[in-house]
Structure formats: structure tokens, C-alpha cells
Design an enzyme around this catalytic site. Sequence first.
Site, PDB file in Angstrom:
ATOM      1  N   LYS A  52       0.869  -1.177   0.000  1.00  0.00           N
ATOM      2  CA  LYS A  52       0.000   0.000   0.000  1.00  0.00           C
ATOM      3  C   LYS A  52       0.903   1.223   0.000  1.00  0.00           C
ATOM      4  CE  LYS A  52      -2.863   2.686   3.181  1.00  0.00           C
ATOM      5  NZ  LYS A  52      -3.817   2.697   4.296  1.00  0.00           N
ATOM      6  N   GLY A  57      -8.380   8.077  10.102  1.00  0.00           N
ATOM      7  CA  GLY A  57      -8.705   8.017  11.526  1.00  0.00           C
ATOM      8  C   GLY A  57      -9.768   9.011  11.974  1.00  0.00           C
ATOM      9  N   ALA A  70      -9.623   4.665   4.442  1.00  0.00           N
ATOM     10  CA  ALA A  70      -9.475   5.807   5.366  1.00  0.00           C
ATOM     11  C   ALA A  70     -10.775   6.576   5.572  1.00  0.00           C
ATOM     12  CB  ALA A  70      -8.391   6.773   4.903  1.00  0.00           C
ATOM     13  N   GLY A  71     -11.027   6.894   6.825  1.00  0.00           N
ATOM     14  CA  GLY A  71     -12.132   7.776   7.194  1.00  0.00           C
ATOM     15  C   GLY A  71     -13.433   7.083   7.544  1.00  0.00           C
ATOM     16  N   ASN A 130      -9.409   0.604   9.716  1.00  0.00           N
ATOM     17  CA  ASN A 130      -8.625   0.227  10.890  1.00  0.00           C
ATOM     18  C   ASN A 130      -9.248   0.811  12.147  1.00  0.00           C
ATOM     19  OD1 ASN A 130      -6.668  -0.106  12.929  1.00  0.00           O
ATOM     20  ND2 ASN A 130      -4.976   0.275  11.608  1.00  0.00           N
ATOM     21  N   THR A 131      -9.154   2.151  12.293  1.00  0.00           N
ATOM     22  CA  THR A 131      -9.592   2.789  13.534  1.00  0.00           C
ATOM     23  C   THR A 131     -11.065   2.536  13.840  1.00  0.00           C
ATOM     24  OG1 THR A 131      -7.988   4.512  12.995  1.00  0.00           O
ATOM     25  CG2 THR A 131      -9.475   4.967  14.812  1.00  0.00           C
TER      26      THR A 131
END
Lengths: 256, 67
Positions: A96, A157, A183-184, A205-206
Site C-alpha cells: 500500500k 482516523g 481511510a475515514g 482500521n480505527t
Amino acid sequence: MLKVGNYQFKSRLFLGTGKYPDFDIQKQAVDQSETEVLTFSVRRMNIYDPSLPNFLEKIDVNQYTFLPNTAGAKDAKEAVRIAKLAAASGRCDMVKVEIIGCDKTLLPDPVETLKATEELVAEGFTVLPYTSDDVVLAKKLEEAGAHAVMPGASPIGSGQGIINPLNLSFIIEQSKVPVIVDAGIGSPADAAYAMELGADGVLLNTAVSGADDPVKMAEAMKYAVKAGRLGYEAGRIPRKDYAVASSPEEGISVGN
Amino acid sequence: MKIMVNGNGLEVREDVKHIKGLIDFLELEDKPLIIEHNQQILQKEEHEKAILENGDKVEIVHFVGGG
């Protein structure tokens, strides 16, 4: 089936491995998510305390495809170096590309991302660049040989979800390689929405690691990605301004 | 012999001759790690051939959690 380069995945959910409360919760979350792709970062080892545990020791590494990121790289040269370090592990040839161009927003540097993609494709890597949600840039990355493009839904995040669905749709409509929204993402609704827009996958992830119950959230994300994909394939109804009754108007039984 | 490991100076015994010897010296032989020796990324089978000299720069990295 999701195809990225020579890889095929049943799951369309890619999961990050950062910032979990502990390895046991992380392992359970990864299991529940049924993901086949895990992202990692490459960092210096603490050589003075080699007893520090590593998440890799907790999982059956052969069960997953590793997607190391180049986080920490500020330019293409650094990203290529990190990708090569990751590949020297002998565990992966996917990468990535993540080159941050702005420390406050963590938004990617488009110019360096494109350069790194060109170089890594030439080196034989399977390249998945994290990119801003710009259709022209996505096209250029595809032309450079990217095996998938990974536009952000909102800043890393932030959990803001999909702030520009139109831009993501432009990329999804025009891309010939898989589009993985990265992301996001904050909630299962965001993941399902990305998939309903026609994304080929979601990387998050987050949203899982930072949830009150990461294990339950991992399960929720699994279903959200599946539901969104099914909804996309099924084809939603068009939006109308006024009501259209779903019960028949004929044969209404009145009391008098 | 003094070398730089992960940005810090490290004094190693004279019998540490190569990268594999350094890994053993640091008791990291069971760890999944990746080595860069003087800007050259090494494959595992090269660890024994990579001879250490005074002032060499070694990076020892591994996978950590990340998104």
C-alpha cells in the site's frame, strides 16, 4: 470474488492492525471480520527489548495476505525503500503506497504517490496506492500500472465517513482496476455506503480498533461490507420526490 | 568494533563477524526481522555473507500494527 493483480479474495474487507487495546482483542476482531488481507507498517525493532510481543506471533500468518504500507515515507524514494524492506520479509509482494503530504490532514502527496507507484510497478510489486478522491489522479495511477486504487473517504482516523460520494462514484465508474475505499470510515453504515456506491472493497482500521467493542464492530463491518455489496449488485430503486403506494389501490374493503 | 544500529552506536564483540552474528549477539534469531546493511536490503540467506566492519550502519526493522 475480488481480484487484485494475481490475488483473489472472497472477503472485500481489508483490515488494519494498528492501535488495538491488546493482542487478544485484536486476534478476536481479525477472526470475526473474516478478512483475508491485513495491513502492517514497517518500523525499527526495539533491539534492547526483543521480548516485546508482536502481533504476528499471535496469528497464523499463512492464513492472511500481508499488505504492508509505506506510512512514514515523505516521498517516493522513501516509499520504495520501505516497500523493498517489507518484501525482504519474504511474506508479501503487495504494498500500500502511503505517502503523506500534509501532517495536519494526513492527506496523500499525489505527485510522490504517482512516482512511487510507477517505480514499484516496474519492480514487480502488486501496488495499491492510497490516494485522494480525485478521478484524474486515479486514472493516472491506473495508467502507471496500479493494481487497485484506494481513495480516501475522509481523513485517516477521522471517522467522518464518506464526505464526497460523488467523487468516489466518478472514480468507481471510470476505473478499470478495483477501487478500495480506504481511510475515514467510521461506522458500518459508512462501509455499506462505500460498497453500495460500487466500491470493490473497503480498508479500515480505527473504526474497528477504536470502537468500544472492537470484536463486535469487526463482525458488524463484515456484514456491512457484504450487505453493501449485495445491495449494489441488486440495484437500488431510483429516488422519487413523492410517495408511491406499495399496497394496491383496488379492492379496498370499506365498512359501509 | 563499533557500528550504528537503528541510529544508535553499538559496541559489539570482536567475534561478531557478519550480520547473522549480530542477530545472534542481540538474541534476535527467532524474530521475524528485516535487515538493511549500509543501505543494502538483505535477503535472509545473505545474512551470513554480509561482513560487518567498523562504522557500518545497520537497520533492523519488523512489521508493526498499522492501517
